[in-house]
Scaffold this motif. Structure first.
Motif, PDB file in Angstrom:
ATOM      1  N   ASP A  61      29.152   6.641  24.801  1.00 31.22           N
ATOM      2  CA  ASP A  61      30.051   6.886  23.675  1.00 31.22           C
ATOM      3  C   ASP A  61      31.179   5.858  23.602  1.00 31.22           C
ATOM      4  OD1 ASP A  61      28.626   9.090  22.844  1.00 31.22           O
ATOM      5  OD2 ASP A  61      29.784  10.501  24.066  1.00 31.22           O
ATOM      6  N   LYS A  62      31.477   5.206  24.731  1.00 29.95           N
ATOM      7  CA  LYS A  62      32.559   4.205  24.764  1.00 29.95           C
ATOM      8  C   LYS A  62      32.023   2.791  24.631  1.00 29.95           C
ATOM      9  CE  LYS A  62      35.383   7.120  27.783  1.00 29.95           C
ATOM     10  NZ  LYS A  62      36.092   7.214  29.088  1.00 29.95           N
ATOM     11  N   GLN A 122      33.454  -4.311  25.038  1.00 28.88           N
ATOM     12  CA  GLN A 122      33.497  -3.680  26.364  1.00 28.88           C
ATOM     13  C   GLN A 122      33.406  -4.709  27.472  1.00 28.88           C
ATOM     14  OE1 GLN A 122      30.474  -0.731  27.012  1.00 28.88           O
ATOM     15  NE2 GLN A 122      30.886  -0.540  29.176  1.00 28.88           N
TER      16      GLN A 122
END
Length: 285
Positions: free
Chosen positions: A175-176, A181
């Motif tokens: 979900d992140k 990232q």
């Protein structure tokens, strides 16, 4: 005849290269199975189809429409991350999966190739569950292995294999997942670092930067100023060296000036005395 043979050989090589550059089209393959239409749509929307078709060897773990709805509420980045873990960068059919089970081999996915995966997120593990059923799961420590192998959809050894699994394989942290990232975890380039604005633009305090020596008092100005002596000396007062001076001179300069005249008088008196003495001697003789 030789020229024609060479031309045919060149044409065969061109066709071989063309077929090698795109051994399959995943969109056309899945279009034959309506139950995977949503999964195929996700591949297209996330632009994963181009990456799949650019490879010569691939395995797709497809999820049918009813099961894939479990990730429909996630963000576009999360959906891309999850779906890309269903693309294994090698050819696996059911026979080769059994070999992977025996060696406890982890499967490398397209998400690992993206450079965004951390903590084994880009790998899958294969295990036997229940009554000897083959199942897949994320290789992240503690992740469940519960996406069961349903059936082989199609296979083109050793280019592409499409296998159906019972549910989406969602790795911890999906979900992140986002394109930034990997960049967030990378060290910040030193050349991009900047000093804080206050330190970079800092200036010396105004008082210190523009500080001047304290202004001397009025008494000190009169005592040290070159013009103060002129101001204190009367304009019409003759100096010691001035030829207009009428009074007797005083001080060292006056003594030096008087010294030559005194010596001259003494010399004259001595000379007169000497002449008179000499005259007296002559008279006696």
């Amino acid at each position: 005849m030789g020229f024609k043979s060479s031309s045919l050989l060149c044409l065969a090589l061109v066709l071989a290269v063309s077929s090698a550059t795109q051994a399959f089209d995943i969109t056309k393959i899945l279009s034959q199975y309506p139950e995977f239409s949503t999964f195929s749509k996700y591949l297209t929307e996330t632009k994963l189809t181009e990456q799949i078709n650019s490879r010569n060897t691939i395995t797709v773990l497809a999820v049918d429409n009813s099961a894939i709805s479990a990730i429909s509420g996630k963000s576009a980045d999360a959906i891309k991350a999850v779906v890309s873990t269903h693309i294994v960068l090698d050819f696996f059919d059911e026979k080769k999966l059994m070999e992977a089970l025996g060696s406890k081999q982890q499967l490398t996915t397209l998400y690992q190739a993206s450079g965004l995966a951390v903590n084994q997120q880009g790998f899958l593990k294969v295990a036997l569950i229940g009554e000897g059923e083959v199942a897949f799961g994320s290789a992240v420590n503690g992740a469940a292995t519960d996406a069961e192998l349903v059936k082989t959809v199609t296979s083109q050894p050793y280019n592409i294999s499409v296998l159906q699994v019972s549910k989406p394989i969602v790795f911890p942290g999906a979900d992140k997942a986002s394109p930034s990232q990997g960049a967030a975890k990378a060290p910040v380039p030193a050349q991009g670092a900047k000093a804080p604005v206050p330190a970079k633009g800092a200036k010396a305090p105004v008082a210190a930067q523009g500080a001047k020596a304290p202004a001397p008092s009025a008494d000190k100005v009169v005592a040290t100023s070159p013009s103060s002596d002129v101001a204190e000396t009367p304009v019409d007062a003759p100096t010691a060296s001035s030829p207009l001076a009428s009074g007797p001179a005083s001080g060292p300069d006056a003594a030096d000036a008087a010294a030559p005249s005194s010596a001259s008088s003494t010399t004259k008196v001595g000379l007169v005395g000497a002449v008179m003495a000499f005259a007296s001697v002559l008279v006696v003789l």
